[in-house]
Scaffold this motif. Structure first.
Motif, PDB file in Angstrom:
ATOM      1  N   LEU A 364      -2.135 -14.973  -1.494  1.00  9.07           N
ATOM      2  CA  LEU A 364      -3.467 -14.698  -2.031  1.00  9.07           C
ATOM      3  C   LEU A 364      -3.427 -14.505  -3.540  1.00  9.07           C
ATOM      4  CD1 LEU A 364      -5.006 -12.291   0.642  1.00  9.07           C
ATOM      5  CD2 LEU A 364      -5.241 -14.755   0.429  1.00  9.07           C
ATOM      6  N   ARG A 365      -2.423 -13.784  -4.031  1.00 11.64           N
ATOM      7  CA  ARG A 365      -2.310 -13.580  -5.482  1.00 11.64           C
ATOM      8  C   ARG A 365      -2.204 -14.919  -6.198  1.00 11.64           C
ATOM      9  NH1 ARG A 365       1.439  -9.933  -5.458  1.00 11.64           N
ATOM     10  NH2 ARG A 365       3.228 -11.304  -5.695  1.00 11.64           N
ATOM     11  N   THR A 366      -1.391 -15.804  -5.647  1.00 14.15           N
ATOM     12  CA  THR A 366      -1.240 -17.130  -6.242  1.00 14.15           C
ATOM     13  C   THR A 366      -2.540 -17.911  -6.177  1.00 14.15           C
ATOM     14  OG1 THR A 366       1.103 -17.199  -5.660  1.00 14.15           O
ATOM     15  CG2 THR A 366       0.020 -19.301  -6.077  1.00 14.15           C
ATOM     16  N   ALA A 367      -3.199 -17.861  -5.016  1.00 15.69           N
ATOM     17  CA  ALA A 367      -4.426 -18.633  -4.841  1.00 15.69           C
ATOM     18  C   ALA A 367      -5.516 -18.170  -5.794  1.00 15.69           C
ATOM     19  CB  ALA A 367      -4.902 -18.527  -3.392  1.00 15.69           C
ATOM     20  N   VAL A 368      -5.675 -16.858  -5.939  1.00 17.07           N
ATOM     21  CA  VAL A 368      -6.698 -16.334  -6.850  1.00 17.07           C
ATOM     22  C   VAL A 368      -6.349 -16.712  -8.287  1.00 17.07           C
ATOM     23  CG1 VAL A 368      -7.795 -14.240  -7.737  1.00 17.07           C
ATOM     24  CG2 VAL A 368      -7.357 -14.472  -5.291  1.00 17.07           C
ATOM     25  N   VAL A 585       8.773 -22.024  -4.413  1.00 13.35           N
ATOM     26  CA  VAL A 585       8.822 -22.544  -5.774  1.00 13.35           C
ATOM     27  C   VAL A 585       8.362 -21.428  -6.707  1.00 13.35           C
ATOM     28  CG1 VAL A 585       8.001 -24.301  -7.369  1.00 13.35           C
ATOM     29  CG2 VAL A 585       8.327 -24.870  -4.955  1.00 13.35           C
ATOM     30  N   VAL A 586       9.164 -21.143  -7.716  1.00 12.65           N
ATOM     31  CA  VAL A 586       8.829 -20.102  -8.676  1.00 12.65           C
ATOM     32  C   VAL A 586       7.949 -20.710  -9.758  1.00 12.65           C
ATOM     33  CG1 VAL A 586       9.725 -18.382 -10.291  1.00 12.65           C
ATOM     34  CG2 VAL A 586      10.987 -18.897  -8.184  1.00 12.65           C
ATOM     35  N   HIS A 587       6.741 -20.174  -9.896  1.00  7.67           N
ATOM     36  CA  HIS A 587       5.753 -20.696 -10.838  1.00  7.67           C
ATOM     37  C   HIS A 587       5.417 -19.636 -11.878  1.00  7.67           C
ATOM     38  CE1 HIS A 587       4.673 -24.585  -9.135  1.00  7.67           C
ATOM     39  NE2 HIS A 587       4.650 -24.061  -7.930  1.00  7.67           N
ATOM     40  N   PRO A 588       4.754 -20.040 -12.984  1.00  7.38           N
ATOM     41  CA  PRO A 588       4.393 -21.407 -13.349  1.00  7.38           C
ATOM     42  C   PRO A 588       5.607 -22.199 -13.808  1.00  7.38           C
ATOM     43  CG  PRO A 588       3.680 -19.858 -15.046  1.00  7.38           C
ATOM     44  CD  PRO A 588       4.229 -19.035 -13.939  1.00  7.38           C
ATOM     45  N   GLN A 589       5.709 -23.416 -13.333  1.00  6.63           N
ATOM     46  CA  GLN A 589       6.810 -24.288 -13.715  1.00  6.63           C
ATOM     47  C   GLN A 589       6.433 -25.730 -13.424  1.00  6.63           C
ATOM     48  OE1 GLN A 589      10.604 -24.211 -11.835  1.00  6.63           O
ATOM     49  NE2 GLN A 589       9.898 -25.348 -10.083  1.00  6.63           N
ATOM     50  N   PHE A 796      -0.759 -25.892 -13.964  1.00  8.07           N
ATOM     51  CA  PHE A 796       0.404 -25.118 -13.546  1.00  8.07           C
ATOM     52  C   PHE A 796      -0.084 -23.893 -12.771  1.00  8.07           C
ATOM     53  CE2 PHE A 796       1.918 -27.142 -17.502  1.00  8.07           C
ATOM     54  CZ  PHE A 796       3.063 -27.770 -17.036  1.00  8.07           C
ATOM     55  N   PRO A 797       0.354 -23.695 -11.530  1.00  4.91           N
ATOM     56  CA  PRO A 797      -0.060 -22.491 -10.799  1.00  4.91           C
ATOM     57  C   PRO A 797       0.249 -21.228 -11.587  1.00  4.91           C
ATOM     58  CG  PRO A 797       1.008 -24.023  -9.308  1.00  4.91           C
ATOM     59  CD  PRO A 797       1.172 -24.595 -10.695  1.00  4.91           C
ATOM     60  N   GLY A 798      -0.739 -20.348 -11.677  1.00  6.16           N
ATOM     61  CA  GLY A 798      -0.581 -19.098 -12.396  1.00  6.16           C
ATOM     62  C   GLY A 798      -1.144 -19.104 -13.792  1.00  6.16           C
TER      63      GLY A 798
END
Length: 849
Positions: A364-368, A585-589, A796-798
């Motif tokens: 959820l944290r990532t999605a928001v 996967v560790v983001h943002p990357q 980039f996610p985040g």
């Protein structure tokens, strides 16, 4: 006129047993073969949950403050469609409503508007003959000279101490009103309560059994046949049922009255050309049409029990597919989710379970953070915070999408509100007013950052184009434009474009600061090697010599090396290597690893490093059960270089840790020069050697991993020029040149960072040949208009569109960019001070829900 048998269950005050009797009547009548529709006066969520359990139909609310007086009859008819009898539970005392509003939103008000007969429930435990005077007053008192008294048609006496006591009360009442039943004191049929009132039915394992006992007692002690006769004597209603489609402006069928109640379940006809209530509130557009691509996850389960039935109906009518999410048990958002609705409930009571669901909290944290359209009301707001205080007083970590913490407050907040939107946002438009209510006993101990969701006395919450989180509960039947905007945003949401590449940001006539390829000439020896490789074009390429050269360059064995057609092929091979159970996967990357995993049929988890932590890796943030972890070092696009020790700490038995060292040309913190159990290092020649057209790279790993990857590799995927490049760039001469280029890029990057700092633009400290800069929303387009291309960061996610990635170029080019940035700086987004004033506040007169 529509015939709808109905009764309102009211009382002289809270605590007389309205909920017990109303719910018991619904259950007893349903068990007697009636199709019963349950309704509640006021904003309460908990009582309708018991009504739904009793009737097998959704519990409904009738509240003129929330939806407008003119919608009470339409909503009643809508909720009662297909039922042969409606029972409406009142709120507080019969005439108690909004303070200072002369009984507005009281039970009597709703009974008068809906022309519904009233049955009084009176607690007689502390009186006898005075009960008759109380009933007489409630029957005959007319609060307004021009308004007749409500039609009290019967009474149920509750909590009688004995038969003699009950007889005394009945004699004193005489023939002024029928006594429909007498209930004795029986704590066994009362629902347990806590700080916000009754415990919701969904949280009680014994709720169904308790309801069976209650129904049996009501059937035994209340004259159900007389109750039905009184309900059937209710006058017909002049109106058409509310329709979610009509409220959104979709219905245009011919108008005709609703079908008579008891018609076997046929739905009422819809009105013709019903004017959308949203027109009164402002423009409805854009609105999603039925059949849209919106897929909205709605929180449910024991922790999130508060939402109005019409909310989901409006979402569906606007074209959304609605799927349920239980934050206590589900570990991921439903596949394909494009919107998230987190309603009310009791997260503080379930804090330990919610906090223990690490995987969903991260999801959820990532999605928001990625901009998933999200609406959070009250409990939803708390759940999105950093932490919430549990029942034992200990803070429990929550989603962390909102930078605030919550704890229990000394007093309950219970009030009607008329709130104003502070800005344009996901749900509302600046200056738009809505009606709602607050009902909570928590408060935020640290304020949220950003624009307030609503201007209210306590403006706790935040609103952005993709997030609306607030303590305010709204009934969307009264404000359907909120549902329409939410679905439109969900239909348009696609998430970050994981396939976006920096070369898409540049173009003819633009200065390229988007692509991270060294902009100087290639070494002559590399060009010669590439040209000479064409002489071998008549034979199939053999990468074994290149793999030996790479092994020597890193002090490894040849069996540790796999030559690849760039990092892209390596990511694809790794995605297919095993049936990964929990890839991360560790983001943002760089997004290509995630694309490769998704293409291979996996749904990778995302660990999103946070701006407030400097985008630095915390090994403990990676789930223990992750069997594949992908991270860049330094990370693209942040430029953050993670310590080799931190990455080694990610290693676990049965886990592969993949480190993309595409920009680690100075070899500081490299893990390439030694074999490490469970670690896979990827290198690419594209950037430093300026050969993006020749896909060349390699994998460094344990021999068994290399062999497994080689078995998956397409034969001859590594071309002769790529093999030549791998050999040439592995020499000592090449290593010296790589160090020189890395030093040059570092000088360029520092010049860029210094210039950005002088402009007051925030940057992330970088060790890569690029800088992640917070230049503000709209700056990328403004720079493009001045001839400069920078890499967008919202893919980039985040990261959001207020960030851009800028490649380090020669001093003169950077100075030109800085000049352009300085001239476009006024378009950069600056903090806006939100004034929390102008709210209209009215309170309920009692702490009943």
């Amino acid at each position: 006129m529509v015939a709808l048998p109905r009764l309102v269950v009211a009382a002289p005050a809270s605590g007389h047993g309205k909920t017990t009797v109303a719910t018991g009547l619904m259950a007893a009548l349903a068990r007697a073969g009636h199709t019963v529709s349950g309704h509640k006066v006021g904003p309460d969520y908990i009582d309708p949950g018991y009504h739904a359990l009793a009737t097998g139909r959704p519990g409904r609310n009738l509240d003129p403050h929330l939806v407008g007086e003119e919608r009470l009859v339409p909503l009643l008819l809508h909720g009662a469609a297909g039922a042969d009898l409606a029972v409406i539970e009142g709120v507080m005392g019969l005439y108690d409503g909004q303070i200072g509003a002369d009984g507005f939103a009281s039970t009597a008000h709703v009974a008068a508007v809906t022309r519904s007969p009233v049955v009084l429930v009176v607690d007689i435990s502390s009186a006898s003959r005075t009960i008759a005077a109380t009933i007489h007053g409630l029957r005959t008192w007319a609060p307004d000279p021009g308004r007749p008294p409500v039609d009290v048609v019967g009474v149920v006496l509750n909590k009688a101490g004995s038969a003699r006591h009950a007889d005394e009360v009945v004699r004193s009442i005489g023939d002024q009103v029928p006594v429909l039943g007498i209930l004795q004191r029986d704590d066994g049929i009362e629902a347990p309560s806590r700080h916000l009132g009754l415990v919701p039915a969904a949280e009680r394992a014994d709720a169904a059994a308790a309801l069976d006992r209650l129904a049996a007692q009501i059937a035994e002690r209340v004259d159900l046949e007389q109750v039905v006769r009184l309900a059937r004597a209710a006058p017909g209603l002049d109106g058409v049922p509310w329709s979610p489609s009509a409220a959104l402006g979709f219905d245009t069928v011919a108008a005709r009255p609703a079908q008579p109640a008891g018609d076997g379940g046929a739905r009422p006809a819809q009105p013709a050309s019903v004017s959308s209530p949203s027109v009164e509130q402002g423009a409805l557009a854009p609105v999603s049409k039925p059949g849209s691509s919106a897929r909205i996850a709605v929180a449910g389960g024991r922790a999130f029990t508060f939402r109005y039935a019409e909310t989901v109906e409006l979402l569906r009518a606007a074209g959304a597919e609605v799927v349920e999410l239980d934050p206590l048990t589900d570990t991921r958002l439903p596949e394909g989710t494009t919107g998230l609705y987190l309603g009310g409930g009791f997260p503080e009571m379930h804090a330990a379970e919610l906090g223990a669901n690490d995987r969903l909290r991260r999801d959820l944290r990532t999605a928001v953070a990625r901009g998933l359209p999200t609406v959070a009301e009250c409990a939803g707001l708390l759940y999105l915070c950093e932490s919430v205080q549990g029942p034992d007083g200990t803070p429990v970590p929550m989603v962390g999408a909102i930078g605030a913490t919550a704890e229990m407050a000394p007093r309950l907040t219970l009030a009607y509100r008329t709130a104003t939107a502070a800005t344009d946002n996901l749900l509302a438009r600046v200056g738009e007013q809505v009606t709602g209510h607050e009902f909570h006993r928590t408060h935020l101990t640290t304020p949220t950052a950003g624009d307030a969701a609503w201007l209210m006395p306590d403006p706790a919450g935040v609103a952005t184009p993709s997030l609306h989180a607030s303590y305010l509960h709204t009934h969307w039947a009264g404000h359907p434009q909120l549902a329409a905007r939410f679905v439109a945003a969900a239909a348009a949401y696609a998430g970050p474009d994981l396939r976006h590449h920096g070369d898409k940001d540049t173009g003819p006539g633009l200065v390229d600061l988007a692509v991270n390829v060294f902009d100087g000439p290639r070494p002559a020896w590399l060009d010669r090697a590439l040209a000479d490789s064409l002489a071998d074009a008549d034979a199939y390429p053999d990468p074994s010599g290149a793999e030996r050269a790479v092994a020597q360059r890193h002090g490894r064995e040849p069996g540790d090396v796999l030559a690849t057609a760039g990092a892209a092929e390596a990511f694809t091979l790794l995605a297919r290597l095993r049936p990964w159970r929990h890839p991360v996967v560790v983001h943002p990357q760089f997004t290509e690893p995630e694309v490769a995993l998704r293409t291979a049929g996996h749904t990778p988890d995302q660990v999103v490093l946070r701006h407030e932590d400097g985008f630095r890796l915390d090994p403990d943030a990676v789930p223990d059960d992750a069997d594949l972890v992908v991270i860049g070092n330094p990370t693209n696009p942040t430029g953050v270089r993670h310590p080799a020790t931190a990455i080694r700490d990610l290693a676990r038995p049965e886990r592969l840790v993949v480190i993309d060292e595409a920009f680690l040309d100075d070899d500081v913190e490299t893990l390439a020069d030694e074999r490490h159990d469970g670690l896979v290092v990827l290198r690419s020649l594209t950037k430093i050697w300026a050969i993006p057209g020749i896909r060349a790279g390699y994998v460094l790993a344990e021999p068994e991993v290399v062999r497994a990857l080689r078995d998956l590799q397409t034969p001859w995927s590594v071309s002769a020029p790529a093999i030549a490049a791998l050999v040439a760039t592995s020499s000592e001469q090449a290593r010296d040149e790589a160090r020189r280029r890395a030093a040059e890029l570092e000088r360029r990057r520092r010049h860029l960072e210094d210039g950005l700092r002088e402009l007051g633009i925030e940057t992330v400290p970088s060790t890569a040949p690029y800088v992640l800069a917070r230049t503000g929303t709209g700056s990328r387009e403004a720079l493009r208009g001045k001839g400069f291309a920078v890499r967008r960061a919202d893919t980039f996610p985040g990261l959001g569109d207020e960030w851009v990635r800028i490649s380090a170029r020669r001093t003169a080019v950077t100075d030109d960019l800085l000049g352009a940035l300085g001239s476009t700086h006024p378009v950069l987004r600056k903090p806006v001070e939100v004034r929390h004033s102008g709210a209209t506040v009215t309170s309920l007169s009692h702490t009943e829900r």
